[in-house]
Design an enzyme around this catalytic site. Structure first.
Site, PDB file in Angstrom:
ATOM      1  N   LYS A 220     -21.636  -3.279   7.122  1.00 17.87           N
ATOM      2  CA  LYS A 220     -21.900  -2.992   5.707  1.00 17.87           C
ATOM      3  C   LYS A 220     -21.316  -4.094   4.833  1.00 17.87           C
ATOM      4  O   LYS A 220     -21.968  -4.594   3.918  1.00 17.87           O
ATOM      5  CB  LYS A 220     -21.268  -1.662   5.315  1.00 17.87           C
ATOM      6  N   ASN A 221     -20.083  -4.511   5.136  1.00 24.51           N
ATOM      7  CA  ASN A 221     -19.377  -5.439   4.238  1.00 24.51           C
ATOM      8  C   ASN A 221     -19.771  -6.892   4.408  1.00 24.51           C
ATOM      9  O   ASN A 221     -19.222  -7.768   3.733  1.00 24.51           O
ATOM     10  CB  ASN A 221     -17.859  -5.243   4.374  1.00 24.51           C
TER      11      ASN A 221
ATOM     12  N   CYS B 281     -11.635   3.249  -8.544  1.00 29.73           N
ATOM     13  CA  CYS B 281     -12.246   4.198  -7.608  1.00 29.73           C
ATOM     14  C   CYS B 281     -11.115   5.019  -6.994  1.00 29.73           C
ATOM     15  O   CYS B 281      -9.954   4.860  -7.339  1.00 29.73           O
ATOM     16  CB  CYS B 281     -13.040   3.460  -6.537  1.00 29.73           C
TER      17      CYS B 281
ATOM     18  N   ARG C 255      -8.604  -1.337  -8.534  1.00 30.09           N
ATOM     19  CA  ARG C 255      -9.619  -2.312  -8.106  1.00 30.09           C
ATOM     20  C   ARG C 255      -9.943  -3.337  -9.220  1.00 30.09           C
ATOM     21  O   ARG C 255     -11.072  -3.441  -9.682  1.00 30.09           O
ATOM     22  CB  ARG C 255     -10.890  -1.591  -7.660  1.00 30.09           C
TER      23      ARG C 255
ATOM     24  N   ASP D 178      -9.125  -0.820   6.122  1.00 30.24           N
ATOM     25  CA  ASP D 178     -10.288   0.064   6.282  1.00 30.24           C
ATOM     26  C   ASP D 178     -10.226   0.895   7.557  1.00 30.24           C
ATOM     27  O   ASP D 178     -11.081   1.759   7.762  1.00 30.24           O
ATOM     28  CB  ASP D 178     -11.594  -0.752   6.271  1.00 30.24           C
TER      29      ASP D 178
ATOM     30  N   ARG E 144     -22.287   6.446   2.989  1.00 30.02           N
ATOM     31  CA  ARG E 144     -22.232   5.111   2.375  1.00 30.02           C
ATOM     32  C   ARG E 144     -21.962   4.048   3.424  1.00 30.02           C
ATOM     33  O   ARG E 144     -22.404   2.923   3.314  1.00 30.02           O
ATOM     34  CB  ARG E 144     -21.105   5.065   1.338  1.00 30.02           C
TER      35      ARG E 144
HETATM   36  C1  EPZ Z   1     -13.361  -5.543   0.213  1.00 30.29           C
HETATM   37  O1  EPZ Z   1     -13.108  -4.983  -1.061  1.00 30.29           O
HETATM   38  C2  EPZ Z   1     -14.075  -4.471   1.017  1.00 30.29           C
HETATM   39  N1  EPZ Z   1     -15.344  -4.119   0.383  1.00 30.29           N
HETATM   40  C3  EPZ Z   1     -13.171  -3.241   1.128  1.00 30.29           C
HETATM   41  O2  EPZ Z   1     -13.842  -2.283   1.950  1.00 30.29           O
HETATM   42  C4  EPZ Z   1     -11.871  -3.658   1.826  1.00 30.29           C
HETATM   43  O3  EPZ Z   1     -11.005  -2.549   1.895  1.00 30.29           O
HETATM   44  C5  EPZ Z   1     -11.202  -4.792   1.023  1.00 30.29           C
HETATM   45  O4  EPZ Z   1     -12.130  -5.891   0.874  1.00 30.29           O
HETATM   46  C6  EPZ Z   1      -9.952  -5.311   1.699  1.00 30.29           C
HETATM   47  O5  EPZ Z   1     -10.274  -5.780   2.968  1.00 30.29           O
HETATM   48  C7  EPZ Z   1     -16.436  -4.890   0.634  1.00 30.29           C
HETATM   49  O6  EPZ Z   1     -16.376  -5.875   1.343  1.00 30.29           O
HETATM   50  C8  EPZ Z   1     -17.732  -4.448  -0.003  1.00 30.29           C
HETATM   51  P1  EPZ Z   1     -10.038  -7.233  -2.229  1.00 30.29           P
HETATM   52  P2  EPZ Z   1     -12.587  -5.937  -2.274  1.00 30.29           P
HETATM   53  O7  EPZ Z   1     -10.536  -8.007  -3.397  1.00 30.29           O
HETATM   54  O8  EPZ Z   1     -13.166  -7.267  -2.143  1.00 30.29           O
HETATM   55  C9  EPZ Z   1      -6.537  -6.763  -5.364  1.00 30.29           C
HETATM   56  C10 EPZ Z   1     -14.792  -0.226   2.455  1.00 30.29           C
HETATM   57  O9  EPZ Z   1     -14.249   0.842   2.773  1.00 30.29           O
HETATM   58  N2  EPZ Z   1      -7.386  -7.526  -6.289  1.00 30.29           N
HETATM   59  O10 EPZ Z   1      -9.834  -7.939  -0.922  1.00 30.29           O
HETATM   60  O11 EPZ Z   1     -12.785  -5.190  -3.542  1.00 30.29           O
HETATM   61  C11 EPZ Z   1      -7.124  -5.387  -5.025  1.00 30.29           C
HETATM   62  O12 EPZ Z   1      -6.775  -4.444  -6.021  1.00 30.29           O
HETATM   63  C12 EPZ Z   1     -14.230  -1.051   1.321  1.00 30.29           C
HETATM   64  O13 EPZ Z   1     -15.797  -0.720   3.036  1.00 30.29           O
HETATM   65  C13 EPZ Z   1      -6.851  -7.906  -7.523  1.00 30.29           C
HETATM   66  O14 EPZ Z   1      -5.703  -7.604  -7.844  1.00 30.29           O
HETATM   67  O15 EPZ Z   1     -11.014  -5.991  -1.960  1.00 30.29           O
HETATM   68  C14 EPZ Z   1      -6.482  -5.090  -3.702  1.00 30.29           C
HETATM   69  O16 EPZ Z   1      -5.176  -4.604  -3.933  1.00 30.29           O
HETATM   70  C15 EPZ Z   1     -13.077  -0.343   0.629  1.00 30.29           C
HETATM   71  N3  EPZ Z   1      -7.640  -8.602  -8.386  1.00 30.29           N
HETATM   72  C16 EPZ Z   1      -6.372  -6.469  -3.036  1.00 30.29           C
HETATM   73  O17 EPZ Z   1      -6.499  -7.429  -4.100  1.00 30.29           O
HETATM   74  C17 EPZ Z   1      -8.921  -8.965  -8.067  1.00 30.29           C
HETATM   75  O18 EPZ Z   1      -9.586  -9.618  -8.898  1.00 30.29           O
HETATM   76  C18 EPZ Z   1      -7.465  -6.754  -2.018  1.00 30.29           C
HETATM   77  O19 EPZ Z   1      -8.702  -6.460  -2.649  1.00 30.29           O
HETATM   78  C19 EPZ Z   1      -9.442  -8.568  -6.822  1.00 30.29           C
HETATM   79  C20 EPZ Z   1      -8.656  -7.859  -5.937  1.00 30.29           C
END
Ligand code: EPZ
Length: 429
Positions: A22-23, A126, A131, A316, A408
């Site tokens: 999915k990701n 969420c 996020r 995840d 999802r």
């Molecule tokens: C991706 O989300 C995945 N989603 C998530 O999977 C996964 O849990 C996550 O990466 C971490 O591996 C998809 O790929 C569609 P991040 P993403 O940006 O990109 C902080 C699932 O279950 N952050 O790596 O949104 C954030 O709050 C989903 O399939 C900022 O602070 O995650 C988090 O604490 C859930 N500012 C950390 O970084 C930003 O601008 C990592 O988030 C962006 C992120």
């Protein structure tokens, strides 16, 4: 609203086909906006999020054609999407769509890179956390986009196109890295991305972009270099297997006991999780066709795990491991370092008889002899499947409510488990 009914106590034996990730599928579909030619994606999973993203991309004028099953193909084969963004008719992504599927916010990158403008709703928080997208916005700013926040929308403009630059992420962000790579692919000049995410899905998207004519090197390492090009072309790309689905079914088999083969799974995509499973006493055997998972009667050994960006243990799979550890012989500890509210499954597991103590980002799980089935509530995608895992070993009947969360991210979950002997069914309505 559909529910899933499970009666625990059955061992799992047989084969589970692993679907496309999915990701990786979501950013690959978004990358189609970078070119006017057609991007063909194979091994695409049949998921609610994929259907929703088709609708969102359609709002921009993207045509998506889904190939039906070819003769001899079964539902186990992924589907093929033909995605064409020949004419982008709208560079706005509205709140009512983006708020339903957060990753759709990433369209801001190809829209501003190719069209010089984008107006994309901030996705909002969420269940698992606030996020924020501040780092994605920072990355676009470093490539020369003017950014304004207006009425909950990010308005990005680059009338003369983007230009290469240096992006240093203060923390690892998957979405930030996808955004930076897609925008940099069409920027004038060279972009260097430091502290990039190393997830396999980043590598898969970079591989696809390079097939489209991009010039990306270093994907999978913390330093990625992108030489911008003027245009990208179409390509054909097969989505890599879903490492989170793989880890989920591995933990389901460990919980229920039995012997299953995860077809098409690739061990190198989730080695840290497989190492933890072996520590629990589960037998893990990798071949070039997939991964065999077996546990025949041995006790589950407790473990101590901290989630972190790839290649460490993935957030995840945290909820799924916690469900498994509720039946370990002893006390386990799990620390969640990525999201600030990713323990929504704990209270539901406690309803099944689990003993779990929370202290901020630390969870202490004291293994119990038995779990008892009960009605439980799914709150987010991965939490919902942790309830299914616990239910497989719980005595009696468990009803998991709000299974739209499951749909999802897991293709035909009840079918894949039922074919291995689980007593599981979907109750519609
Ligand atoms: C991706 O989300 C995945 N989603 C998530 O999977 C996964 O849990 C996550 O990466 C971490 O591996 C998809 O790929 C569609 P991040 P993403 O940006 O990109 C902080 C699932 O279950 N952050 O790596 O949104 C954030 O709050 C989903 O399939 C900022 O602070 O995650 C988090 O604490 C859930 N500012 C950390 O970084 C930003 O601008 C990592 O988030 C962006 C992120």
């Amino acid at each position: 609203m559909d529910r899933i009914r499970i009666v625990g106590g059955r061992r799992l034996t047989g084969t589970i086909p692993i679907s496309g990730a999915k990701n990786a599928t979501l950013p690959l579909m978004i990358a189609s906006l970078l070119t006017e030619e057609t991007l063909v994606l194979d091994n695409v999973p049949r998921l609610a999020d994929v259907v929703l993203l088709q609708r969102i991309l359609g709002n921009h004028g993207v045509d998506v054609m889904v190939s039906g099953k070819r003769p001899g193909e079964t539902a186990d084969h992924g589907q093929t999407l033909h995605v064409s963004a020949a004419n982008i008719v709208d560079t706005t992504a509205p709140y009512e769509l983006v708020s339903k599927m957060r990753a759709s916010f990433w369209v801001v990158a190809p829209l501003v890179a190719r069209m010089g403008q984008a107006r994309v709703s901030m996705p909002g928080g969420c269940a698992i956390g606030t996020r924020p997208v501040d780092l994605l916005i920072m990355a676009l700013g470093r490539l020369g986009a003017d950014i304004e926040i207006d009425g909950g929308y990010v308005v990005a403009t680059a009338p003369n196109g983007l230009r290469g630059g240096e992006i240093i992420f203060p923390k690892v962000t998957v979405g930030g890295t996808h955004t930076a790579i897609m925008a940099a692919s069409l920027a004038k000049g060279t972009t260097v991305i430091e502290n990039a995410a190393r997830e396999p899905e980043i590598v898969d998207v970079a591989d696809c972009l390079n097939k489209m004519g991009a010039r990306i090197s270093g994907a999978g390492t913390q330093r990625i270099v992108v030489e911008g090009v003027a245009k990208l072309s179409g390509a054909r790309h097969a989505v890599l297997p879903d490492r989170i689905e793989t880890g989920t079914y591995a933990m389901a088999a460990a919980m229920a006991g039995g012997d299953i083969f995860l077809q098409n799974a690739r061990a190198e995509l989730l080695q840290a999780a497989l190492d933890v499973l072996q520590q629990t006493g589960v037998t893990v055997t990798s071949t070039n066709q997939g991964i065999r998972i077996a546990r025949n009667g041995a006790d589950l050994v407790p473990v101590e795990v901290t989630t972190a960006p790839f290649p460490a243990f993935p957030t995840d799979l945290q909820a799924q491991l916690m469900a498994l550890m509720t039946r370990a012989r002893g006390t386990s500890r799990i620390v969640e370092t990525i999201f600030e509210n990713r323990f929504m499954h704990v209270q539901e597991l406690v309803r099944l008889g689990a003993r779990i103590q929370l202290d901020c980002e630390r969870a202490t799980i004291e293994g119990v002899e038995r779990l008892k089935g009960a009605p439980v509530m799914a709150t987010d995608l991965r939490a919902s499947v942790s309830l299914v895992i616990a239910a497989l070993a719980a005595e009696g009947e468990t009803i998991v409510n709000r299974v739209y969360h499951l749909d999802r991210g897991f293709e035909r979950l009840e079918d894949k488990l039922a074919r291995c002997g689980a007593e599981i069914e979907r109750l519609s309505g």
